[in-house]
Design a protein around this motif. Structure first.
Motif, mmCIF file in Angstrom:
data_model
loop_
_atom_site.group_PDB
_atom_site.id
_atom_site.type_symbol
_atom_site.label_atom_id
_atom_site.label_comp_id
_atom_site.label_asym_id
_atom_site.label_seq_id
_atom_site.Cartn_x
_atom_site.Cartn_y
_atom_site.Cartn_z
ATOM 1 N N HIS A 129 0.792 -1.220 0.136
ATOM 2 C CA HIS A 129 -0.008 -0.106 0.056
ATOM 3 C C HIS A 129 0.897 1.314 -0.037
ATOM 4 C CE1 HIS A 129 -3.081 2.739 0.814
ATOM 5 N NE2 HIS A 129 -2.952 3.016 2.125
ATOM 6 N N LEU A 130 2.049 1.299 0.974
ATOM 7 C CA LEU A 130 2.813 2.590 0.848
ATOM 8 C C LEU A 130 3.586 2.816 -0.321
ATOM 9 C CD1 LEU A 130 3.175 4.624 2.975
ATOM 10 C CD2 LEU A 130 1.898 2.608 3.855
ATOM 11 N N GLN A 131 4.005 1.374 -0.862
ATOM 12 C CA GLN A 131 4.761 1.576 -2.245
ATOM 13 C C GLN A 131 4.060 2.149 -3.368
ATOM 14 O OE1 GLN A 131 7.954 1.308 -2.571
ATOM 15 N NE2 GLN A 131 8.835 -0.220 -1.252
ATOM 16 N N THR A 132 2.538 1.819 -3.327
ATOM 17 C CA THR A 132 1.760 2.308 -4.503
ATOM 18 C C THR A 132 1.482 3.892 -4.377
ATOM 19 O OG1 THR A 132 0.584 0.239 -4.564
ATOM 20 C CG2 THR A 132 -0.622 2.103 -5.108
ATOM 21 N N SER A 133 1.198 4.463 -2.787
ATOM 22 C CA SER A 133 1.233 5.714 -2.591
ATOM 23 C C SER A 133 2.231 6.518 -2.944
ATOM 24 C CB SER A 133 0.884 5.769 -1.195
ATOM 25 O OG SER A 133 -0.230 5.154 -0.615
ATOM 26 N N LEU A 134 3.611 6.072 -2.689
ATOM 27 C CA LEU A 134 4.838 6.835 -3.090
ATOM 28 C C LEU A 134 4.779 6.614 -4.805
ATOM 29 C CD1 LEU A 134 7.623 7.900 -2.755
ATOM 30 C CD2 LEU A 134 8.483 5.588 -2.317
ATOM 31 N N ARG A 135 4.577 5.705 -5.378
ATOM 32 C CA ARG A 135 4.708 5.858 -6.759
ATOM 33 C C ARG A 135 3.674 7.001 -7.339
ATOM 34 N NH1 ARG A 135 5.676 -0.041 -6.426
ATOM 35 N NH2 ARG A 135 3.335 -0.251 -6.796
ATOM 36 N N HIS A 136 2.576 6.848 -6.706
ATOM 37 C CA HIS A 136 1.485 7.787 -7.146
ATOM 38 C C HIS A 136 1.613 9.291 -6.875
ATOM 39 C CE1 HIS A 136 -2.504 8.896 -8.416
ATOM 40 N NE2 HIS A 136 -2.622 9.693 -7.617
ATOM 41 N N ARG A 137 2.306 9.425 -5.638
ATOM 42 C CA ARG A 137 3.031 10.848 -5.197
ATOM 43 C C ARG A 137 3.985 11.318 -6.038
ATOM 44 N NH1 ARG A 137 1.219 14.798 -2.062
ATOM 45 N NH2 ARG A 137 0.514 13.144 -0.515
ATOM 46 N N LEU A 138 4.988 10.468 -6.368
ATOM 47 C CA LEU A 138 5.941 11.095 -7.335
ATOM 48 C C LEU A 138 5.650 11.273 -8.761
ATOM 49 C CD1 LEU A 138 8.843 8.367 -6.114
ATOM 50 C CD2 LEU A 138 8.466 10.771 -5.630
ATOM 51 N N LYS A 139 4.588 10.549 -9.249
ATOM 52 C CA LYS A 139 3.862 10.582 -10.405
ATOM 53 C C LYS A 139 3.318 11.841 -10.582
ATOM 54 C CE LYS A 139 0.360 8.590 -13.852
ATOM 55 N NZ LYS A 139 -0.670 7.687 -14.084
#
Length: 216
Positions: free
Chosen positions: A202-212
């Motif tokens: 979940h956190l990895q997905t959130s980080l990827r979305h944040r960086l995008k």
């Protein structure tokens, strides 16, 4: 915070509480200039307690003083955002694992209720963001570990510097609620490994979305 607690505060403490809450709610964003007169007017306070609040926020690392601009809400660099998420990942994984060990049925029911509300938030992203905070806070509370709670609270000031929520559309909200459901299922089953893995994903997905979002 209860109204009785607010009444017992000094004007400086009240200004700090109100301004901190306003920043957390997104009324002020990273990079915004905080002019004493504007903040005082917005919070219905005099400038002296606002000045005290700004000094405290500077000590907290939320506000920085810039030449010719004055108090400005800090903006995190991409490197700092990645570092923050790395720290969140460690804490959130541990919290999910410990919640799987200690959570009672009522706490699992609460997580499910909050997540259902997130799933039904639709286009109301501010509501989804607030509920998301409640969800993660509830997991920490279910750990029964005061030291983990203290560590999570220590991250709060940094988290509000992330800026606008990544729950920025209905599709993203659905993704988050689906991932939350996986965490809840593992916690309810008492499966510490699965709970930790789900929290980390979940956190990895959130980080990827944040960086995008930052790159767009």
């Amino acid at each position: 915070m209860h109204s009785t607690e607010l009444q017992d505060m000094s004007q400086g403490e009240l200004a700090y509480h109100r301004l901190h809450a306003a920043i957390r709610a997104g009324e002020f964003q990273p990079g915004d200039r905080l002019r004493e007169i504007d903040v005082a007017k917005k919070l219905s306070l005099s400038r002296t307690p606002v000045r005290e609040a700004l000094r405290k926020l500077e000590n907290d690392g939320i506000v920085e003083h810039r030449p010719r601009l004055g108090a400005v809400i800090r903006t995190l660099s991409t490197t700092e955002i990645v570092e923050l998420y790395e720290m969140r990942l460690v804490l959130e994984r541990t919290a999910a694992e410990m919640a799987a060990k200690h959570a009672n049925p009522a706490e699992v029911d609460l997580l499910e209720d909050i997540n259902e509300q997130i799933d039904g938030a639709g286009q109301d992203t501010p509501r989804a963001a607030a509920l998301n905070q409640d969800f993660h806070r509830s997991i920490y509370l279910a750990t029964r570990n005061r030291f983990l709670l203290a560590s999570a609270r220590a991250l709060n000031n940094a988290l509000i510097l992330l800026g606008p929520t990544t729950l920025d559309d209905e599709a993203r909200i659905k993704t988050v609620s689906s991932q939350h459901a996986q965490i809840i299922t593992a916690i309810a089953a008492g499966d510490q490994q699965a709970a930790g893995d789900a929290a980390e994903a979940h956190l990895q997905t959130s980080l990827r979305h944040r960086l995008k979002v930052l790159q767009s």
